[in-house]
Design an enzyme around this catalytic site. Structure first.
Site, PDB file in Angstrom:
ATOM      1  N   GLU A 228      -6.931  -1.128  -8.385  1.00  0.00           N
ATOM      2  CA  GLU A 228      -5.590  -0.814  -8.891  1.00  0.00           C
ATOM      3  C   GLU A 228      -4.620  -1.069  -7.741  1.00  0.00           C
ATOM      4  O   GLU A 228      -4.513  -0.256  -6.824  1.00  0.00           O
ATOM      5  CB  GLU A 228      -5.518   0.648  -9.363  1.00  0.00           C
ATOM      6  CG  GLU A 228      -6.354   0.954 -10.598  1.00  0.00           C
ATOM      7  CD  GLU A 228      -5.797   0.319 -11.869  1.00  0.00           C
ATOM      8  OE1 GLU A 228      -4.744  -0.336 -11.809  1.00  0.00           O
ATOM      9  OE2 GLU A 228      -6.436   0.469 -12.917  1.00  0.00           O
ATOM     10  N   CYS A 262       3.665   2.301  -7.650  1.00  0.00           N
ATOM     11  CA  CYS A 262       3.130   0.947  -7.844  1.00  0.00           C
ATOM     12  C   CYS A 262       3.831   0.199  -8.973  1.00  0.00           C
ATOM     13  O   CYS A 262       3.937  -1.021  -8.944  1.00  0.00           O
ATOM     14  CB  CYS A 262       1.636   1.014  -8.122  1.00  0.00           C
ATOM     15  SG  CYS A 262       1.222   2.033  -9.541  1.00  0.00           S
TER      16      CYS A 262
HETATM   17  P1  NAD Z   1      -3.576   1.490   1.341  1.00  0.00           P
HETATM   18  O1  NAD Z   1      -4.221   0.268   0.811  1.00  0.00           O
HETATM   19  O2  NAD Z   1      -2.986   1.462   2.692  1.00  0.00           O
HETATM   20  O3  NAD Z   1      -4.622   2.718   1.340  1.00  0.00           O
HETATM   21  C1  NAD Z   1      -5.421   3.039   0.211  1.00  0.00           C
HETATM   22  C2  NAD Z   1      -6.714   3.657   0.697  1.00  0.00           C
HETATM   23  O4  NAD Z   1      -7.410   2.719   1.505  1.00  0.00           O
HETATM   24  C3  NAD Z   1      -6.537   4.915   1.535  1.00  0.00           C
HETATM   25  O5  NAD Z   1      -7.507   5.860   1.135  1.00  0.00           O
HETATM   26  C4  NAD Z   1      -6.746   4.422   2.951  1.00  0.00           C
HETATM   27  O6  NAD Z   1      -7.271   5.418   3.800  1.00  0.00           O
HETATM   28  C5  NAD Z   1      -7.752   3.314   2.758  1.00  0.00           C
HETATM   29  N1  NAD Z   1      -7.668   2.309   3.828  1.00  0.00           N
HETATM   30  C6  NAD Z   1      -6.584   1.952   4.557  1.00  0.00           C
HETATM   31  N2  NAD Z   1      -6.897   0.960   5.428  1.00  0.00           N
HETATM   32  C7  NAD Z   1      -8.213   0.689   5.249  1.00  0.00           C
HETATM   33  C8  NAD Z   1      -9.132  -0.226   5.860  1.00  0.00           C
HETATM   34  N3  NAD Z   1      -8.755  -1.063   6.824  1.00  0.00           N
HETATM   35  N4  NAD Z   1     -10.407  -0.231   5.419  1.00  0.00           N
HETATM   36  C9  NAD Z   1     -10.811   0.601   4.423  1.00  0.00           C
HETATM   37  N5  NAD Z   1      -9.975   1.491   3.834  1.00  0.00           N
HETATM   38  C10 NAD Z   1      -8.709   1.552   4.233  1.00  0.00           C
HETATM   39  O7  NAD Z   1      -2.509   1.900   0.232  1.00  0.00           O
HETATM   40  P2  NAD Z   1      -1.469   3.093   0.262  1.00  0.00           P
HETATM   41  O8  NAD Z   1      -0.428   2.829   1.308  1.00  0.00           O
HETATM   42  O9  NAD Z   1      -2.176   4.395   0.312  1.00  0.00           O
HETATM   43  O10 NAD Z   1      -0.810   2.946  -1.195  1.00  0.00           O
HETATM   44  C11 NAD Z   1       0.218   2.034  -1.444  1.00  0.00           C
HETATM   45  C12 NAD Z   1      -0.279   0.841  -2.228  1.00  0.00           C
HETATM   46  O11 NAD Z   1      -1.046   1.269  -3.333  1.00  0.00           O
HETATM   47  C13 NAD Z   1       0.863   0.023  -2.813  1.00  0.00           C
HETATM   48  O12 NAD Z   1       0.580  -1.348  -2.674  1.00  0.00           O
HETATM   49  C14 NAD Z   1       0.864   0.421  -4.287  1.00  0.00           C
HETATM   50  O13 NAD Z   1       1.429  -0.530  -5.139  1.00  0.00           O
HETATM   51  C15 NAD Z   1      -0.584   0.630  -4.536  1.00  0.00           C
HETATM   52  N6  NAD Z   1      -0.805   1.539  -5.671  1.00  0.00           N
HETATM   53  C16 NAD Z   1      -1.327   1.046  -6.827  1.00  0.00           C
HETATM   54  C17 NAD Z   1      -1.499   1.896  -7.925  1.00  0.00           C
HETATM   55  C18 NAD Z   1      -2.062   1.416  -9.232  1.00  0.00           C
HETATM   56  O14 NAD Z   1      -2.430   2.245 -10.063  1.00  0.00           O
HETATM   57  N7  NAD Z   1      -2.141   0.123  -9.471  1.00  0.00           N
HETATM   58  C19 NAD Z   1      -1.130   3.229  -7.818  1.00  0.00           C
HETATM   59  C20 NAD Z   1      -0.606   3.676  -6.614  1.00  0.00           C
HETATM   60  C21 NAD Z   1      -0.453   2.839  -5.536  1.00  0.00           C
END
Ligand code: NAD
Length: 482
Positions: A228, A262
């Site tokens: 997502e 998002c």
């Molecule tokens: P992110 O990708 O930075 O983090 C998401 C998760 O991944 C967190 O639990 C984080 O700890 C982990 N993570 C971060 N870096 C990592 C790495 N190098 N290796 C493994 N895991 C890692 O996203 P965010 O900043 O928490 O959220 C924002 C993003 O999420 C935006 O792009 C938004 O559009 C998207 N989003 C999508 C939905 C949906 O339902 N489609 C909903 C909410 C947010």
């Protein structure tokens, strides 16, 4: 024929064994799943009901936690975290028995004498990774679907919403014994450790950048994934639109949670004929409800200083490219609040037109009509959602058939998220797979075909070796019934 299911007395246990490593939990869950490969509906529902009452019990504490994490207004938390989660929970409780029922399939002529059904069984051990922007909803949502499907799970909430994550950990571990559900707190390090384990399914909500890391890790074990992700969701304003109502819808979608959503409208495509009038309506709505100071309790902060600096850079970059900031543009480093900001006609090479904004900054582009708007959408990656403000359905239909997007909404923003009967998800850069409602249940389920011969084994024997001209004759005869 009814599905075999296991019932057992799983007694929730506290205190949770905090010293358990991810690999120990994994082994525990694996053994448990082998012993209980198909939890009964009663068991699944009892966990969902426990989750429901815990959520309501912890409502005030979670509101306080989210206020500490990024001053998320409690009223907004009620709407966008609690109501949304309860919609998914109650929908699952109401429809789980239907989802779990084996589906009888029709029998084609070549299969005469057989009966087929499709049964849903839990996929198995699942890893869930959650973001911070809707910390309750996006942590509990996948847990609801994993539980409904009968999967043991390990979840890693976001490190950014640490107060909410700590409460959610306690809540989940009060309800699920570790062999059914476990929570690990932390950032990329623990996520990397978990991703190295051979989970059967990985449900990830977050950025496309980390989504690629997740998919690469999942590929090592050929695990299925639900990704997502986000992206740039466009909003088209047609001359036929009710401009005042459009301004209200756009502002709510864009500025609630400070644009850290998002499916927030990422940028506007406004028809030239109504550009001036819509700009006035937008500014009036921002003045009415989204100016910091007049109602700080209504405005969420940016999640961290780094994220704030990025928003400030986006505005600076647009100004450097000669774009006009027609409203807002300011920010406060102490409260981490960014003003509701509208940027007129930022050039294509600006960062606000290249990256997902994920903050309260709204590019306002003037277009010459529907085809021009669609062409501009096609310059970018496929959007998660597409919003259209117009009178006639024909305008909406044009976007619906031309743009590969997870949802098209007419005269509203964001509501697709709370439609549990519709699958939610994106395409490519905005996501892979679907969640919510039955789609969420299926994402964690293995759909198994069960085909049994009831009579007529002699029919198959007719085409088995030794082959002869008769084999060919029968094969060709069956072609007439394909
Ligand atoms: P992110 O990708 O930075 O983090 C998401 C998760 O991944 C967190 O639990 C984080 O700890 C982990 N993570 C971060 N870096 C990592 C790495 N190098 N290796 C493994 N895991 C890692 O996203 P965010 O900043 O928490 O959220 C924002 C993003 O999420 C935006 O792009 C938004 O559009 C998207 N989003 C999508 C939905 C949906 O339902 N489609 C909903 C909410 C947010």
């Amino acid at each position: 024929m009814s599905q075999q299911s296991t019932t057992y007395d799983a007694i929730p246990r506290r205190p949770y064994l905090a010293s358990m490593s991810p690999s120990k939990i994994f082994e525990l869950q694996k053994a448990h799943f082998r012993a209980h490969p198909n939890p009964s509906i009663a068991h699944r529902k009892s966990r969902l009901k426990a989750l429901r009452s815990a959520l309501l019990q912890q409502e005030d504490a979670l509101k306080e936690a989210l206020w500490k994490d990024f001053s998320k207004p409690p009223y907004e938390v009620e709407l966008t975290e609690f109501l949304t989660t309860l919609i998914e929970l109650d929908h699952a409780l109401r429809h789980l028995s239907d989802w779990m029922k084996p589906q009888r399939k029709r029998t084609p002529v070549v299969l005469i004498g057989t009966r087929t059904e499709v049964r849903c069984y839990p996929k198995g051990l699942s890893l869930i990774m959650a973001p911070w922007n809707y910390a309750v909803l996006l942590t509990l949502g996948p847990i609801i679907h994993a539980t409904a499907a009968g999967c043991p799970f390990v979840i890693k909430p976001s490190e950014y919403t640490s107060h909410a994550a700590a409460l959610l950990k306690d809540m989940v571990e009060d309800i699920y014994p570790p062999e059914e559900g476990a929570v690990f707190l932390g950032g990329a390090d623990i996520a990397t450790e978990l991703l190295a384990m051979p989970f059967t399914h990985v449900h990830f909500t977050g950025s496309a950048r980390v989504g690629q890391i997740v998919m690469t890790a999942a590929a090592k074990h050929l695990a299925s994934v639900t990704l997502e992700l986000g992206g740039k969701s466009p909003t088209y304003i047609d001359p036929s639109a009710d401009l005042e109502s459009a301004a209200k819808g756009v502002c709510f979608g864009k500025f609630s949670n400070a644009g850290q959503t998002c499916i927030a409208p990422d940028y506007l495509l406004v028809h030239r004929d109504v550009a001036e009038a819509f700009k006035r309506a937008l500014m009036a709505e921002i003045q009415r409800a989204y100016i910091p100071g007049t109602g700080d309790a209504d405005l969420t902060s940016i999640i961290s200083s780094d994220h704030l600096a990025r928003q400030q850079d986006l505005i600076r970059d647009a100004r450097d490219h000669g774009a006009e900031v027609v409203v807002g543009g300011g920010s406060d480093n102490t409260t981490r609040r960014v003003e509701a900001t509208v940027i007129l006609e930022p050039p294509e090479e600006c960062r606000v037109m290249q990256e997902e904004i994920f903050g309260p900054i709204l590019p306002f582009l003037v277009v010459d009509g529907i085809e021009d708007a669609i062409e501009r959408i096609h310059r970018r990656q496929k959007p998660l959602s597409t919003y259209v403000y117009a009178k006639s359905d024909a305008v909406m239909d044009r976007f619906s058939e031309s743009v590969r997007t997870g949802a098209v909404c007419k005269n509203t923003t964001m509501l697709q998220f709370v439609q549990p009967f519709g699958p939610f998800g994106g395409e490519g850069n905005s996501g892979i797979g679907r969640s919510h409602g039955e789609a969420g249940f299926k994402a964690f389920s293995n759909e198994q075909v069960v085909l049994k011969r009831r009579w007529g084994s002699w029919i198959v024997r007719l085409v088995q070796p030794p082959y002869s001209r008769r084999t060919s004759w029968i094969g060709k005869a069956f072609r007439r019934f394909t």
